[in-house]
Design a protein around this motif. Structure first.
Motif, mmCIF file in Angstrom:
data_model
loop_
_atom_site.group_PDB
_atom_site.id
_atom_site.type_symbol
_atom_site.label_atom_id
_atom_site.label_comp_id
_atom_site.label_asym_id
_atom_site.label_seq_id
_atom_site.Cartn_x
_atom_site.Cartn_y
_atom_site.Cartn_z
ATOM 1 N N PHE A 33 0.837 -1.204 0.000
ATOM 2 C CA PHE A 33 0.000 0.000 0.000
ATOM 3 C C PHE A 33 0.869 1.250 0.000
ATOM 4 C CE2 PHE A 33 -4.309 -1.514 1.134
ATOM 5 C CZ PHE A 33 -4.035 -2.829 1.464
ATOM 6 N N TYR A 35 0.406 5.404 1.007
ATOM 7 C CA TYR A 35 -0.428 6.410 1.655
ATOM 8 C C TYR A 35 0.223 7.778 1.492
ATOM 9 C CZ TYR A 35 -2.830 2.643 4.149
ATOM 10 O OH TYR A 35 -3.556 1.525 4.466
ATOM 11 N N GLN A 37 0.403 11.556 3.387
ATOM 12 C CA GLN A 37 0.144 12.200 4.662
ATOM 13 C C GLN A 37 0.636 13.638 4.624
ATOM 14 O OE1 GLN A 37 2.115 10.579 8.152
ATOM 15 N NE2 GLN A 37 0.500 11.334 9.498
ATOM 16 N N PRO A 43 -2.827 9.859 7.601
ATOM 17 C CA PRO A 43 -2.538 9.242 6.299
ATOM 18 C C PRO A 43 -3.830 8.931 5.549
ATOM 19 C CG PRO A 43 -1.331 8.151 8.065
ATOM 20 C CD PRO A 43 -2.329 9.047 8.720
ATOM 21 N N LEU A 87 3.977 7.240 2.473
ATOM 22 C CA LEU A 87 4.275 6.066 3.292
ATOM 23 C C LEU A 87 4.001 4.795 2.505
ATOM 24 C CD1 LEU A 87 2.357 7.166 6.531
ATOM 25 C CD2 LEU A 87 4.691 7.730 5.879
ATOM 26 N N ASN A 97 -2.185 -6.997 10.287
ATOM 27 C CA ASN A 97 -1.463 -5.778 10.633
ATOM 28 C C ASN A 97 -0.694 -5.251 9.434
ATOM 29 O OD1 ASN A 97 -2.250 -6.085 13.294
ATOM 30 N ND2 ASN A 97 -0.507 -7.387 13.727
ATOM 31 N N PHE A 98 -0.361 -3.969 9.543
ATOM 32 C CA PHE A 98 0.452 -3.330 8.521
ATOM 33 C C PHE A 98 1.790 -2.933 9.132
ATOM 34 C CE2 PHE A 98 -2.493 -1.785 5.010
ATOM 35 C CZ PHE A 98 -3.507 -2.650 5.332
ATOM 36 N N PHE A 100 4.731 -0.220 8.390
ATOM 37 C CA PHE A 100 4.948 0.989 7.605
ATOM 38 C C PHE A 100 6.436 1.289 7.464
ATOM 39 C CE2 PHE A 100 0.833 2.988 6.919
ATOM 40 C CZ PHE A 100 0.024 2.240 7.752
ATOM 41 N N GLY A 101 6.796 1.812 6.318
ATOM 42 C CA GLY A 101 8.124 2.360 6.139
ATOM 43 C C GLY A 101 8.232 3.697 6.856
ATOM 44 N N PRO A 102 9.439 4.271 6.915
ATOM 45 C CA PRO A 102 9.650 5.531 7.629
ATOM 46 C C PRO A 102 9.001 6.732 6.947
ATOM 47 C CG PRO A 102 11.639 4.877 6.489
ATOM 48 C CD PRO A 102 10.680 3.738 6.348
ATOM 49 N N TYR B 33 -6.825 -0.341 15.273
ATOM 50 C CA TYR B 33 -5.386 -0.250 15.517
ATOM 51 C C TYR B 33 -5.059 1.048 16.261
ATOM 52 C CZ TYR B 33 -5.478 -3.374 11.428
ATOM 53 O OH TYR B 33 -5.748 -4.388 10.538
ATOM 54 N N GLY B 42 8.221 6.860 11.084
ATOM 55 C CA GLY B 42 7.002 6.330 10.504
ATOM 56 C C GLY B 42 5.977 5.956 11.558
#
Lengths: 110, 116
Positions: A33, A35, A37, A43, A87, A97-98, A100-102, B33, B42
């Motif tokens: 995915f 996103y 933000q 996001p 993101l 769950n996801f 996420f990258g930084p 969540y 992040g």
């Protein structure tokens, strides 16, 4: 487990094209995915890729190569409002769950 | 539809104080969540829930507790706040899908918490 990497910051000029890369390492794969933000905001969903290739959606396109663990987000005809963080995220093995990258902070200059 | 809402939007605490962050969604989503977002790091998952009455730990659960007594609400508690918990907290919800799916998460507007 999952590990995701993205460049921290990028700068581009209004009207130009920019490519934001994302590399990932996962023990399983349930899609990727992207996103957007904006500063101080939540996001919002941009795109989803599960098969190899390019998915085009207006000025934004997203590419995936599962064999290389690589994706990119392509933004065309950049506008000032595209200044935001982007993101990259992948679901875990069970899709619950996801991770996420930084995030990549993109600044679009006039 | 309000989507995902969070209460409060801002809060300042002193070290050792406690508080509860409320997340509410009106989309009948099963999954909810809690994330924290810090500069350069992040979104990191604190806790999550796959249904009413169930909760599970995420990547950074220490110092936090959660409860999901009602399907539409997911509460995040800080029993004894520490300066390291200064962050922006986002809640999100999602439909119950496992495996490949286009069903994304929907995020609340965030809570900005400062612990002095």
């Amino acid at each position: 487990g999952q590990n995701i990497d993205q460049p921290t910051e990028m700068t581009a000029t209004e009207g130009a094209i920019v490519q934001i890369n994302c590399t990932y390492q996962t023990s399983g794969f349930n899609g990727l995915f992207w996103y957007q933000q904006h500063a101080g905001e939540a996001p919002t969903f941009l795109s989803y890729n599960v098969l190899d290739g390019l998915e085009e959606k207006g000025r934004f396109s997203s590419f995936l190569s599962r064999s290389k663990g690589y994706s990119y987000l392509l933004l065309k005809e950049l506008q000032m409002k595209d200044s935001a963080s982007y993101l990259c995220a992948v679901p875990d093995n069970y899709g619950q769950n996801f991770v996420f990258g930084p995030g990549t902070r993109l600044s679009v200059l006039p | 539809n309000a989507g995902v809402t969070q209460t409060p939007k801002f809060r300042v605490l002193k070290t050792g104080q406690s508080m509860t962050l409320l997340c509410a969604q009106d989309m009948n989503h099963e999954y909810m969540y809690w994330y924290r977002q810090d500069p350069g790091m992040g979104l990191r998952l604190i806790h999550y829930s796959v249904g009413e009455g169930t909760t599970a730990k995420g990547e950074v659960p220490d110092g936090y507790n959660v409860s999901r007594l009602k399907k539409q609400n997911f509460l995040l508690g800080l029993e004894s706040a520490a300066p390291s918990q200064t962050s922006v907290y986002f809640c999100a919800s999602r439909v119950p899908v496992q495996g490949p799916s286009t069903d994304t998460q929907y995020f609340g507007p965030g809570t900005r918490l400062t612990v002095l």
